[in-house]
Design an enzyme around this catalytic site. Structure first.
Site, mmCIF file in Angstrom:
data_model
loop_
_atom_site.group_PDB
_atom_site.id
_atom_site.type_symbol
_atom_site.label_atom_id
_atom_site.label_comp_id
_atom_site.label_asym_id
_atom_site.label_seq_id
_atom_site.Cartn_x
_atom_site.Cartn_y
_atom_site.Cartn_z
ATOM 1 N N LYS A 54 44.389 73.085 58.218
ATOM 2 C CA LYS A 54 44.297 72.368 56.936
ATOM 3 C C LYS A 54 42.890 71.828 56.737
ATOM 4 C CE LYS A 54 49.127 71.025 56.835
ATOM 5 N NZ LYS A 54 50.103 70.133 57.445
ATOM 6 N N GLN A 98 51.658 64.342 58.705
ATOM 7 C CA GLN A 98 52.216 65.524 59.355
ATOM 8 C C GLN A 98 53.552 65.201 60.007
ATOM 9 O OE1 GLN A 98 50.884 68.623 59.230
ATOM 10 N NE2 GLN A 98 52.488 69.501 60.512
ATOM 11 N N ASP A 121 52.411 66.450 49.466
ATOM 12 C CA ASP A 121 53.564 67.168 50.027
ATOM 13 C C ASP A 121 54.741 67.178 49.049
ATOM 14 O OD1 ASP A 121 53.393 68.374 52.555
ATOM 15 O OD2 ASP A 121 53.376 66.430 53.577
HETATM 16 N N1 GUN Z 1 55.339 69.950 59.172
HETATM 17 C C1 GUN Z 1 55.679 71.259 58.972
HETATM 18 N N2 GUN Z 1 55.502 71.592 57.681
HETATM 19 C C2 GUN Z 1 55.052 70.492 57.058
HETATM 20 C C3 GUN Z 1 54.667 70.225 55.707
HETATM 21 O O1 GUN Z 1 54.731 71.064 54.808
HETATM 22 N N3 GUN Z 1 54.234 68.964 55.462
HETATM 23 C C4 GUN Z 1 54.184 68.012 56.426
HETATM 24 N N4 GUN Z 1 53.761 66.806 56.073
HETATM 25 N N5 GUN Z 1 54.522 68.220 57.685
HETATM 26 C C5 GUN Z 1 54.945 69.466 57.984
#
Ligand code: GUN
Length: 296
Positions: A54, A98, A121
């Protein structure tokens, strides 16, 4: 029939290029740089890989990346204090905590502490409500990526029968809302659905997001249907670790009209849509026009 392969890797690269072009215009015309803050608590190896990817892709798109790595034993109060500081920081337009968080932390509490306007998100309860009522929301990245692939392949989705297999808050439920928003007739099925095969065979669009390796087989696919495989499962085959989806690719591709592979299908779309959401959040915060084609 052999299905057309939907190339999510190439599509995601186009989305990232579109985001980068818009970001460059924001910088040149408004002196504005969108910023994304990612919060990682603990040392989950898969999460560390995601967070690194990311950060790299955020910077490559010309945006600012802020990474906050907290120790596994971080207290709830410290996590909430960091989120409050990021909410107040004008350089931060998007915040992502996350998941999964370590067990002693309440993920609902953390997510709902994020300013909904910065919730890239789309997990905050107010964004869930806005999406569910057809209002302008921040939309979860993976289902948004699936929607983009489907719109690109079909043009209009109106009137198509869509079956979503999986009822998670992250994928299944928002995916169903998005398909409904595009006027599909939507069924949500799951691991406990009776005669799942018959339900799936009614689908013009079949989205598999159950988290079970190769559960959807070719006999469950209507000839000519579009199959979107959200699954990422690590399985051992002939002594080697392999990535497979929730769809049995070989048998499904023999029947479907179009299908996303794993890897290289939906996966790359998730981070591309996170960048798109960060850009959208920045434009909305500043009252500037939103980029075309990057929102629901
Ligand atoms: N963990 C796995 N996929 C995601 C996601 O799309 N967003 C977040 N915040 N954590 C994750």
């Amino acid at each position: 029939m052999t299905a057309r392969v939907i190339d999510g890797k190439a599509f995601a690269a186009r989305v990232r290029a579109q985001v980068a072009a818009h970001v460059a215009r924001l910088r040149d015309e408004h002196g504005l740089v969108p910023g994304l803050a990612v919060v990682l608590v603990g040392e989950d190896p898969a999460s560390q890989v995601y967070v690194r990817n990311k950060g790299t892709q955020t910077t490559e798109a010309g945006m600012q990346s802020f990474e906050h790595r907290l120790p596994a034993q971080t207290s709830e109060a410290d996590l909430l204090a960091l989120i409050a500081a990021l909410n107040a920081d004008p350089a931060v337009h998007g915040i992502l905590v996350q998941l999964p968080l370590p067990k002693h932390l309440d993920s609902d509490l953390a997510i709902n502490a994020i300013d909904p306007a910065k919730d890239v998100d789309g997990f905050h309860i107010s964004n869930v409500g806005l999406l569910g009522t057809g209002q302008k929301a921040m939309v979860p990245c993976t289902p948004l990526g699936c929607l983009m692939l489907l719109r690109d392949h079909h043009g209009s989705l109106a009137g198509l029968n869509a079956v979503v297999v999986g009822r998670s808050n992250i994928v299944g439920k928002p995916m169903a809302q998005l398909l409904l928003g595009d006027s599909c007739t939507v069924t949500i099925a799951h691991s406990r659905t009776k005669d799942l095969g018959a339900v799936c065979r009614g689908a013009d669009i079949l989205v598999a997001a159950v988290g079970r390796a190769e559960m959807i087989t070719g006999d469950m696919v209507r000839p000519g249907a579009t199959v979107i495989d959200v699954g990422i499962n690590r399985v051992e085959r002939n002594g080697k670790l392999r990535l497979v989806g929730d769809v049995d690719y070989a048998s499904a591709a023999a029947v479907a009209g179009a299908i996303t592979p794993v890897p290289g299908g939906v996966g790359p779309m998730t981070i591309a849509c996170l960048l798109a959401n960060t850009l959208t959040a920045c434009c909305r915060a500043k009252g500037l026009p939103e980029p075309d084609g990057l929102t629901a």
